[in-house]
Design an enzyme around this catalytic site. Sequence first.
Site, PDB file in Angstrom:
ATOM      1  CB  THR A   1      -0.912   0.032   1.237  1.00  0.00           C
ATOM      2  OG1 THR A   1      -1.662  -1.178   1.281  1.00  0.00           O
ATOM      3  CG2 THR A   1      -1.872   1.212   1.176  1.00  0.00           C
TER       4      THR A   1
ATOM      5  CE  LYS B   1       1.881   1.782   4.848  1.00  0.00           C
ATOM      6  NZ  LYS B   1       1.428   0.914   3.757  1.00  0.00           N
TER       7      LYS B   1
ATOM      8  CE  LYS C   1      -5.128  -0.948   1.742  1.00  0.00           C
ATOM      9  NZ  LYS C   1      -5.503  -2.228   2.316  1.00  0.00           N
TER      10      LYS C   1
HETATM   11  N1  LIG Z   1      -1.081  -6.668   7.507  1.00  0.00           N
HETATM   12  C1  LIG Z   1      -2.244  -6.381   6.966  1.00  0.00           C
HETATM   13  O1  LIG Z   1      -3.316  -6.726   7.496  1.00  0.00           O
HETATM   14  C2  LIG Z   1      -2.293  -5.632   5.650  1.00  0.00           C
HETATM   15  C3  LIG Z   1      -3.512  -5.588   4.958  1.00  0.00           C
HETATM   16  C4  LIG Z   1      -3.569  -4.919   3.740  1.00  0.00           C
HETATM   17  C5  LIG Z   1      -2.446  -4.279   3.248  1.00  0.00           C
HETATM   18  N2  LIG Z   1      -1.285  -4.323   3.963  1.00  0.00           N
HETATM   19  C6  LIG Z   1      -0.114  -3.620   3.396  1.00  0.00           C
HETATM   20  O2  LIG Z   1       0.757  -4.603   2.863  1.00  0.00           O
HETATM   21  C7  LIG Z   1       2.115  -4.187   3.027  1.00  0.00           C
HETATM   22  C8  LIG Z   1       2.872  -5.228   3.846  1.00  0.00           C
HETATM   23  O3  LIG Z   1       2.216  -5.385   5.094  1.00  0.00           O
HETATM   24  P1  LIG Z   1       2.661  -6.544   6.108  1.00  0.00           P
HETATM   25  O4  LIG Z   1       1.631  -6.535   7.182  1.00  0.00           O
HETATM   26  O5  LIG Z   1       2.980  -7.796   5.374  1.00  0.00           O
HETATM   27  O6  LIG Z   1       4.002  -5.890   6.681  1.00  0.00           O
HETATM   28  P2  LIG Z   1       5.199  -6.589   7.469  1.00  0.00           P
HETATM   29  O7  LIG Z   1       4.758  -7.855   8.121  1.00  0.00           O
HETATM   30  O8  LIG Z   1       5.827  -5.544   8.290  1.00  0.00           O
HETATM   31  O9  LIG Z   1       6.189  -7.025   6.287  1.00  0.00           O
HETATM   32  C9  LIG Z   1       6.868  -6.059   5.531  1.00  0.00           C
HETATM   33  C10 LIG Z   1       7.820  -6.792   4.612  1.00  0.00           C
HETATM   34  O10 LIG Z   1       8.552  -5.834   3.849  1.00  0.00           O
HETATM   35  C11 LIG Z   1       9.950  -6.053   4.028  1.00  0.00           C
HETATM   36  N3  LIG Z   1      10.630  -4.738   3.956  1.00  0.00           N
HETATM   37  C12 LIG Z   1      10.244  -3.586   4.553  1.00  0.00           C
HETATM   38  N4  LIG Z   1      11.083  -2.597   4.248  1.00  0.00           N
HETATM   39  C13 LIG Z   1      12.015  -3.121   3.425  1.00  0.00           C
HETATM   40  C14 LIG Z   1      13.144  -2.596   2.761  1.00  0.00           C
HETATM   41  N5  LIG Z   1      13.478  -1.304   2.864  1.00  0.00           N
HETATM   42  N6  LIG Z   1      13.875  -3.437   2.007  1.00  0.00           N
HETATM   43  C15 LIG Z   1      13.541  -4.729   1.882  1.00  0.00           C
HETATM   44  N7  LIG Z   1      12.485  -5.294   2.483  1.00  0.00           N
HETATM   45  C16 LIG Z   1      11.733  -4.501   3.243  1.00  0.00           C
HETATM   46  C17 LIG Z   1      10.067  -6.676   5.385  1.00  0.00           C
HETATM   47  O11 LIG Z   1      11.294  -7.370   5.498  1.00  0.00           O
HETATM   48  P3  LIG Z   1      11.849  -7.844   6.938  1.00  0.00           P
HETATM   49  O12 LIG Z   1      11.254  -9.198   7.164  1.00  0.00           O
HETATM   50  O13 LIG Z   1      13.307  -7.842   6.802  1.00  0.00           O
HETATM   51  O14 LIG Z   1      11.367  -6.817   7.950  1.00  0.00           O
HETATM   52  C18 LIG Z   1       8.856  -7.630   5.350  1.00  0.00           C
HETATM   53  O15 LIG Z   1       9.129  -8.763   4.557  1.00  0.00           O
HETATM   54  C19 LIG Z   1       2.068  -2.802   3.695  1.00  0.00           C
HETATM   55  O16 LIG Z   1       2.137  -1.821   2.709  1.00  0.00           O
HETATM   56  C20 LIG Z   1       0.699  -2.813   4.382  1.00  0.00           C
HETATM   57  O17 LIG Z   1       0.190  -1.485   4.532  1.00  0.00           O
HETATM   58  C21 LIG Z   1      -1.178  -4.995   5.128  1.00  0.00           C
END
Ligand SMILES: NC(=O)c1ccc[n+]([C@@H]2O[C@H](COP(=O)([O-])OP(=O)(O)OC[C@H]3O[C@@H](n4cnc5c(N)ncnc54)[C@H](OP(=O)(O)O)[C@@H]3O)[C@@H](O)[C@H]2O)c1
Length: 288
Positions: free
Chosen positions: A97, A240, A172
């Site tokens: 997102t 965010k 979104k």
């Molecule tokens: N969680 C939800 O319910 C949900 C629902 C809809 C949309 N989203 C969106 O989907 C996206 C991911 O969410 P999530 O919940 O999966 O987040 P998350 O669990 O924090 O995972 C983020 C991922 O991105 C990687 N990452 C972050 N910064 C990075 C960088 N600079 N370089 C390389 N890798 C990087 C992290 O790697 P590491 O493992 O090394 O930290 C991890 O694999 C976000 O944009 C969020 O807003 C989330």
Amino acid sequence: MAKVAFIGLGVMGYPMAGHLAKAGHQVQVYNRTETKARAWSQEFKGQWCATAAEAAAGCEYVFVCVGNDDDLRQVVLGEQGVAEGMSPDSILVDHTTTSADVARELSRILHSRQIAFVDAPVSGGQAGAVNGVLTVMMGGKEDVIAKVTPLMTAYARCSQRMGDVGSGQLTKMVNQICIAGVVQGLAEGLHFARQAGLDGEAVVEVIRHGAAQSWQMENRYQTMWQGQYDFGFAIDWMRKDLGIALDEARRNGSTLALTALVDQFYGDVQAMGGHRWDTSSLLARLDK
Ligand SMILES: NC(=O)c1ccc[n+]([C@@H]2O[C@H](COP(=O)([O-])OP(=O)(O)OC[C@H]3O[C@@H](n4cnc5c(N)ncnc54)[C@H](OP(=O)(O)O)[C@@H]3O)[C@@H](O)[C@H]2O)c1
């Protein structure tokens, strides 16, 4: 079956990449924290790679799901990012997102290398990703989206093109604006029920059959009433997303008074230590 890469094995990416592998695609994964990539390749049939460029090499489709705009720029354009590994005529699908601006910026840059881009944020949360029933909102060219849509059936129940690049992210933003108001309404309702000496769970068991029903009510009222917030969609992510929507609203002239207010309420919950609490924790602020 296609050769695909998946970059970012977080709460969402890990199960999404898993569904692609289970669907029979040849999946190469990269995650910044290597232990997660190793764990993924032990759980699913697929190869982990040491860099994003390596994972993307030779793949027709590269999927990304990282944190925010800067993270996306880094994994795509940074040193050993996916752009270094991707070949002409391949497609990058971004499930992060982000702002619509970064989607358009990356699309322009990748276009000059004959790589197509689709912004494809998702809704449905961790449960939606694990159960393969996400909703995907896409922006990009019709013929490109027609190619990627069949792959997404591995983890999505609904995927829809909304217009040109950036339209998925704009859709979104609408989703997040709608959620903010609904959660605050539910939090105030439950707070009122507590103050009135009512059993909040019994109240919702009745009103959920009427016009007040919502996804948030169905899925969150019990945990809210019990004060449990250590799960779900983190407030840091929601702020965010609301920040992105408020920025866009300043540009397009929308009035998002309620969204701005709820964003500040989320700031209060962060100050209570709730950075990773679920978005339903707006009630914690009222109950304190
Ligand atoms: N969680 C939800 O319910 C949900 C629902 C809809 C949309 N989203 C969106 O989907 C996206 C991911 O969410 P999530 O919940 O999966 O987040 P998350 O669990 O924090 O995972 C983020 C991922 O991105 C990687 N990452 C972050 N910064 C990075 C960088 N600079 N370089 C390389 N890798 C990087 C992290 O790697 P590491 O493992 O090394 O930290 C991890 O694999 C976000 O944009 C969020 O807003 C989330």
